[in-house]
Design a protein around this motif. Structure first.
Motif, short mmCIF file in Angstrom:
data_model
loop_
_atom_site.label_atom_id
_atom_site.label_comp_id
_atom_site.label_asym_id
_atom_site.label_seq_id
_atom_site.Cartn_x
_atom_site.Cartn_y
_atom_site.Cartn_z
N LEU A 4 40.26 51.06 47.63
CA LEU A 4 40.05 49.69 48.07
C LEU A 4 39.41 48.80 47.02
O LEU A 4 39.48 47.59 47.11
CB LEU A 4 39.22 49.67 49.35
N HIS A 5 38.79 49.38 46.03
CA HIS A 5 38.13 48.62 44.97
C HIS A 5 38.61 49.14 43.62
O HIS A 5 38.03 50.06 43.07
CB HIS A 5 36.62 48.71 45.09
N PRO A 6 39.69 48.57 43.11
CA PRO A 6 40.25 49.06 41.85
C PRO A 6 39.23 48.96 40.72
O PRO A 6 38.43 48.03 40.66
CB PRO A 6 41.43 48.12 41.58
N ARG A 7 39.27 49.93 39.84
CA ARG A 7 38.38 49.94 38.68
C ARG A 7 38.98 49.08 37.57
O ARG A 7 40.18 49.00 37.42
CB ARG A 7 38.17 51.36 38.20
N ILE A 8 38.11 48.46 36.80
CA ILE A 8 38.54 47.61 35.69
C ILE A 8 39.47 48.38 34.76
O ILE A 8 40.53 47.88 34.38
CB ILE A 8 37.32 47.08 34.90
N CYS A 33 49.00 37.87 37.44
CA CYS A 33 48.04 36.79 37.69
C CYS A 33 47.80 36.64 39.19
O CYS A 33 46.65 36.50 39.64
CB CYS A 33 48.53 35.48 37.09
N GLY A 34 48.86 36.67 39.97
CA GLY A 34 48.73 36.55 41.42
C GLY A 34 48.01 37.74 42.04
O GLY A 34 47.16 37.57 42.92
N TYR A 35 48.33 38.93 41.56
CA TYR A 35 47.70 40.14 42.08
C TYR A 35 46.20 40.12 41.80
O TYR A 35 45.39 40.38 42.70
CB TYR A 35 48.36 41.36 41.43
N LEU A 36 45.83 39.78 40.58
CA LEU A 36 44.41 39.74 40.22
C LEU A 36 43.68 38.64 41.00
O LEU A 36 42.55 38.85 41.46
CB LEU A 36 44.24 39.52 38.72
N ALA A 37 44.33 37.50 41.16
CA ALA A 37 43.72 36.41 41.92
C ALA A 37 43.48 36.83 43.37
O ALA A 37 42.43 36.51 43.96
CB ALA A 37 44.60 35.16 41.86
N ALA A 38 44.43 37.54 43.96
CA ALA A 38 44.27 38.00 45.35
C ALA A 38 43.12 39.01 45.46
O ALA A 38 42.31 38.94 46.39
CB ALA A 38 45.57 38.62 45.85
N LEU A 39 43.06 39.94 44.51
CA LEU A 39 41.96 40.91 44.54
C LEU A 39 40.61 40.21 44.44
O LEU A 39 39.66 40.57 45.15
CB LEU A 39 42.10 41.91 43.37
N LEU A 40 40.52 39.20 43.58
CA LEU A 40 39.28 38.45 43.42
C LEU A 40 38.95 37.68 44.69
O LEU A 40 37.82 37.73 45.18
CB LEU A 40 39.40 37.50 42.23
N GLU A 41 39.94 36.99 45.24
CA GLU A 41 39.69 36.17 46.42
C GLU A 41 39.20 37.01 47.60
O GLU A 41 38.33 36.58 48.36
CB GLU A 41 40.95 35.41 46.83
N TRP A 42 39.74 38.20 47.76
CA TRP A 42 39.37 39.03 48.90
C TRP A 42 38.17 39.93 48.60
O TRP A 42 37.82 40.79 49.41
CB TRP A 42 40.56 39.86 49.36
N GLY A 43 37.54 39.72 47.44
CA GLY A 43 36.32 40.45 47.12
C GLY A 43 36.53 41.91 46.76
O GLY A 43 35.60 42.70 46.81
N LEU A 44 37.76 42.26 46.40
CA LEU A 44 38.03 43.65 46.04
C LEU A 44 37.71 43.95 44.58
O LEU A 44 37.57 45.11 44.20
CB LEU A 44 39.49 43.99 46.35
N ASP A 47 34.00 39.07 39.41
CA ASP A 47 34.35 38.19 38.30
C ASP A 47 34.53 38.97 36.99
O ASP A 47 35.44 38.67 36.22
CB ASP A 47 33.26 37.13 38.09
N ASP A 48 33.66 39.94 36.73
CA ASP A 48 33.76 40.71 35.48
C ASP A 48 35.08 41.46 35.39
O ASP A 48 35.74 41.47 34.35
CB ASP A 48 32.59 41.69 35.35
N ALA A 49 35.47 42.11 36.49
CA ALA A 49 36.73 42.85 36.49
C ALA A 49 37.91 41.90 36.35
O ALA A 49 38.85 42.17 35.61
CB ALA A 49 36.86 43.67 37.77
N TYR A 50 37.86 40.79 37.05
CA TYR A 50 38.93 39.80 36.97
C TYR A 50 39.08 39.30 35.53
O TYR A 50 40.18 39.26 34.99
CB TYR A 50 38.67 38.63 37.91
N ASN A 51 37.97 38.90 34.92
CA ASN A 51 38.02 38.38 33.56
C ASN A 51 38.48 39.42 32.56
O ASN A 51 39.28 39.12 31.66
CB ASN A 51 36.65 37.82 33.16
N ALA A 52 38.03 40.66 32.70
CA ALA A 52 38.42 41.72 31.77
C ALA A 52 39.90 42.04 31.89
O ALA A 52 40.59 42.23 30.88
CB ALA A 52 37.58 42.98 32.03
N ALA A 53 40.41 42.10 33.11
CA ALA A 53 41.82 42.43 33.30
C ALA A 53 42.71 41.26 32.91
O ALA A 53 43.73 41.43 32.23
CB ALA A 53 42.07 42.84 34.76
#
Length: 90
Positions: A4-8, A33-44, A47-53
Motif C-alpha cells: 500500500l505504500h510503495p518505496r521510493i 506522472c499521473g500515477y505518481l500524482a495519484a499516489l501523492l494525492e491519496w497519501g500513499l 513529497d520526498d518520494a514523489y520528488n525523487a521518483a
C-alpha cells in the motif's frame, strides 16, 4: 496483498526500467506522472518520494498538473474552450 505504500527505490527502479524499454515516449511519461500524482494525492507516498521518483521523468504537463491539484476555476469561467462532457456508455 499489494504494497500500500510503495518505496521510493521501487518506484525509481520501475520508472528507469520502463524508460529504458520505451525511451521518452509521451505516453510513458504521462502515465507515470499521473500515477505518481495519484499516489501523492491519496497519501500513499510523501513529497520526498514523489520528488525523487518524478525527477527521473522529463518535465511535461506542469501547468495541467498544478491545475489538477489547485482546484482551479472551471474552463468556462476562465474563458477557455467548452469542457468535454464524459458519458458512460454501456
Amino acid at each position: 496483498m499489494p504494497n500500500l505504500h510503495p518505496r521510493i527505490e521501487e518506484l525509481q527502479r520501475r520508472i528507469a526500467a520502463q524508460l529504458e524499454r520505451h525511451g521518452d515516449e509521451d505516453e510513458v511519461i504521462h502515465l507515470w506522472c499521473g500515477y505518481l500524482a495519484a499516489l501523492l494525492e491519496w497519501g500513499l507516498i510523501g513529497d520526498d518520494a514523489y520528488n525523487a521518483a518524478s525527477a527521473l521523468l522529463p518535465r511535461v504537463g506542469g501547468t495541467v498538473l498544478i491545475d489538477m491539484f489547485s482546484h482551479a476555476r472551471p474552463a468556462t469561467e476562465r474563458g477557455a474552450a467548452r469542457p468535454r462532457v464524459l458519458r458512460i456508455v454501456g
